[in-house]
Design a protein around this motif. Structure first.
Motif, PDB file in Angstrom:
ATOM      1  N   LYS A  60       1.020  -0.633   7.237  1.00  0.00           N
ATOM      2  CA  LYS A  60       0.205  -1.830   7.038  1.00  0.00           C
ATOM      3  C   LYS A  60      -1.111  -1.751   7.807  1.00  0.00           C
ATOM      4  O   LYS A  60      -2.174  -2.098   7.273  1.00  0.00           O
ATOM      5  N   ALA A  61      -1.057  -1.298   9.061  1.00  0.00           N
ATOM      6  CA  ALA A  61      -2.278  -1.236   9.867  1.00  0.00           C
ATOM      7  C   ALA A  61      -3.304  -0.300   9.254  1.00  0.00           C
ATOM      8  O   ALA A  61      -4.520  -0.561   9.297  1.00  0.00           O
ATOM      9  N   SER A  62      -2.844   0.783   8.653  1.00  0.00           N
ATOM     10  CA  SER A  62      -3.750   1.734   8.022  1.00  0.00           C
ATOM     11  C   SER A  62      -4.387   1.131   6.769  1.00  0.00           C
ATOM     12  O   SER A  62      -5.577   1.348   6.494  1.00  0.00           O
ATOM     13  N   ILE A  63      -3.622   0.369   6.018  1.00  0.00           N
ATOM     14  CA  ILE A  63      -4.168  -0.313   4.842  1.00  0.00           C
ATOM     15  C   ILE A  63      -5.210  -1.332   5.268  1.00  0.00           C
ATOM     16  O   ILE A  63      -6.293  -1.427   4.674  1.00  0.00           O
ATOM     17  N   ASP A  64      -4.910  -2.098   6.305  1.00  0.00           N
ATOM     18  CA  ASP A  64      -5.864  -3.092   6.799  1.00  0.00           C
ATOM     19  C   ASP A  64      -7.166  -2.424   7.236  1.00  0.00           C
ATOM     20  O   ASP A  64      -8.267  -2.934   6.958  1.00  0.00           O
ATOM     21  N   ALA A  65      -7.040  -1.284   7.902  1.00  0.00           N
ATOM     22  CA  ALA A  65      -8.236  -0.556   8.349  1.00  0.00           C
ATOM     23  C   ALA A  65      -9.047  -0.056   7.157  1.00  0.00           C
ATOM     24  O   ALA A  65     -10.284  -0.078   7.178  1.00  0.00           O
ATOM     25  N   ALA A  66      -8.354   0.395   6.117  1.00  0.00           N
ATOM     26  CA  ALA A  66      -9.044   0.878   4.922  1.00  0.00           C
ATOM     27  C   ALA A  66      -9.825  -0.249   4.254  1.00  0.00           C
ATOM     28  O   ALA A  66     -10.985  -0.075   3.856  1.00  0.00           O
ATOM     29  N   PHE A  67      -9.216  -1.426   4.135  1.00  0.00           N
ATOM     30  CA  PHE A  67      -9.907  -2.532   3.478  1.00  0.00           C
ATOM     31  C   PHE A  67     -11.051  -3.074   4.320  1.00  0.00           C
ATOM     32  O   PHE A  67     -11.986  -3.687   3.781  1.00  0.00           O
ATOM     33  N   ALA A  68     -11.008  -2.824   5.617  1.00  0.00           N
ATOM     34  CA  ALA A  68     -12.138  -3.198   6.459  1.00  0.00           C
ATOM     35  C   ALA A  68     -13.366  -2.349   6.147  1.00  0.00           C
ATOM     36  O   ALA A  68     -14.499  -2.751   6.433  1.00  0.00           O
ATOM     37  N   ASN A  97       5.286   3.280  -2.657  1.00  0.00           N
ATOM     38  CA  ASN A  97       5.145   3.018  -4.090  1.00  0.00           C
ATOM     39  C   ASN A  97       5.066   1.540  -4.446  1.00  0.00           C
ATOM     40  O   ASN A  97       4.453   1.171  -5.452  1.00  0.00           O
ATOM     41  N   TYR A  98       5.710   0.704  -3.634  1.00  0.00           N
ATOM     42  CA  TYR A  98       5.754  -0.703  -4.009  1.00  0.00           C
ATOM     43  C   TYR A  98       5.242  -1.670  -2.944  1.00  0.00           C
ATOM     44  O   TYR A  98       4.323  -2.454  -3.203  1.00  0.00           O
ATOM     45  N   VAL A  99       5.818  -1.627  -1.750  1.00  0.00           N
ATOM     46  CA  VAL A  99       5.450  -2.611  -0.731  1.00  0.00           C
ATOM     47  C   VAL A  99       3.942  -2.603  -0.494  1.00  0.00           C
ATOM     48  O   VAL A  99       3.303  -3.658  -0.398  1.00  0.00           O
ATOM     49  N   SER A 100       3.360  -1.413  -0.405  1.00  0.00           N
ATOM     50  CA  SER A 100       1.916  -1.313  -0.163  1.00  0.00           C
ATOM     51  C   SER A 100       1.118  -1.948  -1.291  1.00  0.00           C
ATOM     52  O   SER A 100       0.127  -2.658  -1.053  1.00  0.00           O
ATOM     53  N   ASN A 101       1.532  -1.727  -2.528  1.00  0.00           N
ATOM     54  CA  ASN A 101       0.800  -2.275  -3.667  1.00  0.00           C
ATOM     55  C   ASN A 101       0.922  -3.796  -3.750  1.00  0.00           C
ATOM     56  O   ASN A 101      -0.048  -4.484  -4.086  1.00  0.00           O
ATOM     57  N   LYS A 102       2.102  -4.315  -3.465  1.00  0.00           N
ATOM     58  CA  LYS A 102       2.243  -5.775  -3.448  1.00  0.00           C
ATOM     59  C   LYS A 102       1.401  -6.370  -2.329  1.00  0.00           C
ATOM     60  O   LYS A 102       0.716  -7.389  -2.515  1.00  0.00           O
ATOM     61  N   TYR A 103       1.429  -5.749  -1.167  1.00  0.00           N
ATOM     62  CA  TYR A 103       0.644  -6.255  -0.041  1.00  0.00           C
ATOM     63  C   TYR A 103      -0.847  -6.252  -0.375  1.00  0.00           C
ATOM     64  O   TYR A 103      -1.549  -7.250  -0.152  1.00  0.00           O
ATOM     65  N   VAL A 104      -1.334  -5.148  -0.910  1.00  0.00           N
ATOM     66  CA  VAL A 104      -2.750  -5.053  -1.283  1.00  0.00           C
ATOM     67  C   VAL A 104      -3.101  -6.120  -2.318  1.00  0.00           C
ATOM     68  O   VAL A 104      -4.148  -6.786  -2.226  1.00  0.00           O
ATOM     69  N   THR A 105      -2.237  -6.308  -3.303  1.00  0.00           N
ATOM     70  CA  THR A 105      -2.496  -7.281  -4.360  1.00  0.00           C
ATOM     71  C   THR A 105      -2.591  -8.696  -3.819  1.00  0.00           C
ATOM     72  O   THR A 105      -3.547  -9.431  -4.106  1.00  0.00           O
ATOM     73  N   ASP A 106      -1.597  -9.098  -3.029  1.00  0.00           N
ATOM     74  CA  ASP A 106      -1.519 -10.476  -2.574  1.00  0.00           C
ATOM     75  C   ASP A 106      -2.426 -10.774  -1.380  1.00  0.00           C
ATOM     76  O   ASP A 106      -2.932 -11.892  -1.244  1.00  0.00           O
ATOM     77  N   PHE A 142      11.978  -8.794  -4.553  1.00  0.00           N
ATOM     78  CA  PHE A 142      10.890  -7.941  -4.074  1.00  0.00           C
ATOM     79  C   PHE A 142       9.513  -8.439  -4.524  1.00  0.00           C
ATOM     80  O   PHE A 142       8.503  -8.081  -3.927  1.00  0.00           O
ATOM     81  N   THR A 143       9.466  -9.249  -5.579  1.00  0.00           N
ATOM     82  CA  THR A 143       8.166  -9.742  -6.067  1.00  0.00           C
ATOM     83  C   THR A 143       7.855 -11.147  -5.565  1.00  0.00           C
ATOM     84  O   THR A 143       6.820 -11.706  -5.910  1.00  0.00           O
ATOM     85  N   ASP A 144       8.712 -11.713  -4.757  1.00  0.00           N
ATOM     86  CA  ASP A 144       8.539 -13.040  -4.180  1.00  0.00           C
ATOM     87  C   ASP A 144       7.142 -13.185  -3.561  1.00  0.00           C
ATOM     88  O   ASP A 144       6.793 -12.456  -2.631  1.00  0.00           O
ATOM     89  N   PRO A 145       6.318 -14.121  -4.040  1.00  0.00           N
ATOM     90  CA  PRO A 145       4.959 -14.272  -3.500  1.00  0.00           C
ATOM     91  C   PRO A 145       4.930 -14.589  -2.010  1.00  0.00           C
ATOM     92  O   PRO A 145       3.942 -14.304  -1.327  1.00  0.00           O
ATOM     93  N   ASP A 146       5.997 -15.209  -1.491  1.00  0.00           N
ATOM     94  CA  ASP A 146       6.032 -15.600  -0.088  1.00  0.00           C
ATOM     95  C   ASP A 146       6.511 -14.480   0.837  1.00  0.00           C
ATOM     96  O   ASP A 146       6.499 -14.648   2.059  1.00  0.00           O
ATOM     97  N   TRP A 149       4.568  -8.320   4.258  1.00  0.00           N
ATOM     98  CA  TRP A 149       4.923  -6.923   4.492  1.00  0.00           C
ATOM     99  C   TRP A 149       6.258  -6.800   5.216  1.00  0.00           C
ATOM    100  O   TRP A 149       7.163  -6.086   4.762  1.00  0.00           O
ATOM    101  N   ASP A 150       6.394  -7.481   6.354  1.00  0.00           N
ATOM    102  CA  ASP A 150       7.608  -7.343   7.155  1.00  0.00           C
ATOM    103  C   ASP A 150       8.836  -7.827   6.406  1.00  0.00           C
ATOM    104  O   ASP A 150       9.905  -7.213   6.489  1.00  0.00           O
ATOM    105  N   ALA A 151       8.690  -8.933   5.681  1.00  0.00           N
ATOM    106  CA  ALA A 151       9.818  -9.456   4.911  1.00  0.00           C
ATOM    107  C   ALA A 151      10.238  -8.489   3.819  1.00  0.00           C
ATOM    108  O   ALA A 151      11.443  -8.280   3.580  1.00  0.00           O
ATOM    109  N   LEU A 152       9.268  -7.870   3.168  1.00  0.00           N
ATOM    110  CA  LEU A 152       9.589  -6.916   2.110  1.00  0.00           C
ATOM    111  C   LEU A 152      10.283  -5.677   2.660  1.00  0.00           C
ATOM    112  O   LEU A 152      11.269  -5.194   2.085  1.00  0.00           O
ATOM    113  N   VAL A 153       9.755  -5.157   3.756  1.00  0.00           N
ATOM    114  CA  VAL A 153      10.384  -3.986   4.367  1.00  0.00           C
ATOM    115  C   VAL A 153      11.824  -4.305   4.747  1.00  0.00           C
ATOM    116  O   VAL A 153      12.732  -3.488   4.543  1.00  0.00           O
TER     117      VAL A 153
END
Length: 293
Positions: A60-68, A97-106, A142-146, A149-153
């Motif tokens: 997650k931290a790496s994704i956040d850094a990338a979007f910065a 494959n999934y958690v990262s994409n959902k996190y990025v999307t939401d 797994f697709t729950d909007p609420d 990242w931590d909850a999905l993992v």
């Protein structure tokens, strides 16, 4: 001549840009005049990209850094990156494959993709039948909007633990691709309110860097080709998938959203017509329960 694709000067983000489908797509977008931000675990090295960003989509931290490092306005986002799961754990495979994409999307795309923009994910033919009610019921946690990242993992870990805690990565591959398909379907209305389109392609077996892993899982390249060439008589090439992604992100697909493109030269059509046996119609629970103890 009219620019029917409309990529000139548009901000495009590609994950998995260093190889395979992602690299082929990045090269095409540069040729079409887009401003391309290429994300991968290593430098893409594609001439003409606006910026290369090194990121680990399993963190997650790496994704956040990338979007910065990305612009606040994104015109087109392509989620291409993924792992085969053959040499990854169940949790690693699901996370990349999934958690990262959902996190990025939401967390990011819902605010950053501009009006009239587009999102396209690469899932897989391994994610077919996600819309079957019994299969969809397995995916909705797994697709729950609420679920952040931590909850999905944690939900992924709990799913693994419920089957003994040692599920192989390739099981995560199938589950992740099915879940990503459902996520795309469930987010259509969310993005439609901003006039943003969201779609997915489901590639047939493609000759990318992951092909060796898939061949290993199938018991060798001959077995893989025998079960994966279909009516085309060959494996798909990265450019076959990149061209479809270019279309989905373009102005030509301006009224296309919530679509799932089987880029397989008719393999799934044959199954739906009853001409070929239907693959992966089982729920994950049925499949795992049928395994020898």
């Amino acid at each position: 001549m009219s620019d029917y694709l409309g990529y000139k000067d548009k901000v495009c983000v590609v994950t998995g840009a260093a190889s395979g489908m992602g690299r082929a797509l990045t090269e095409m977008l540069v040729d079409l005049g887009a401003s391309v931000f290429a994300i991968d675990r290593v430098a893409a090295g594609v001439p003409g990209v606006t910026r290369e960003i090194i990121a680990d989509l399993g963190a997650k931290a790496s994704i956040d850094a990338a979007f910065a490092e990305l612009p606040e306005r994104i015109d087109v986002f392509f989620g291409v990156a993924g792992v085969a799961g053959v040499h990854n754990s169940f949790l690693e495979t699901m996370t990349v494959n999934y958690v990262s994409n959902k996190y990025v999307t939401d967390a990011y795309l819902v605010d950053r993709v501009a009006e009239g923009g587009s999102i396209a994910f690469v899932t897989s033919a391994g994610g077919l039948r996600w819309e079957f009610p019994d299969i969809r019921a397995e995916l909705t946690p797994f697709t729950d909007p609420d679920a952040d990242w931590d909850a999905l993992v944690q939900r992924v870990a709990d799913f693994d633990a419920s089957y003994g805690g040692d599920l192989p990565g390739f099981r995560g591959y199938i589950l992740s691709k099915r879940a990503l398909n459902l996520l795309v379907a469930e987010r259509v209305q969310t993005f439609a309110e901003k006039r943003v389109r969201i779609n997915a392609i489901l590639p047939a077996m493609t000759a990318t860097g992951m092909i060796g892993d898939f061949a290993e899982q199938r018991g060798g390249m001959d077995n893989l080709k025998a079960g994966s060439t279909g009516p085309a008589g060959r494996l798909a090439e990265p450019a076959d998938m990149a061209r479809t992604l270019v279309f989905l992100g373009s102005d030509l697909a301006g009224f296309v959203s919530g679509s799932f493109f089987d880029v397989d030269f008719g393999m799934n059509a044959l199954e739906l017509a009853g001409i070929a046996p239907m693959r992966t119609k089982w729920t994950m629970h049925e499949s795992l329960s049928a395994q020898p103890a």
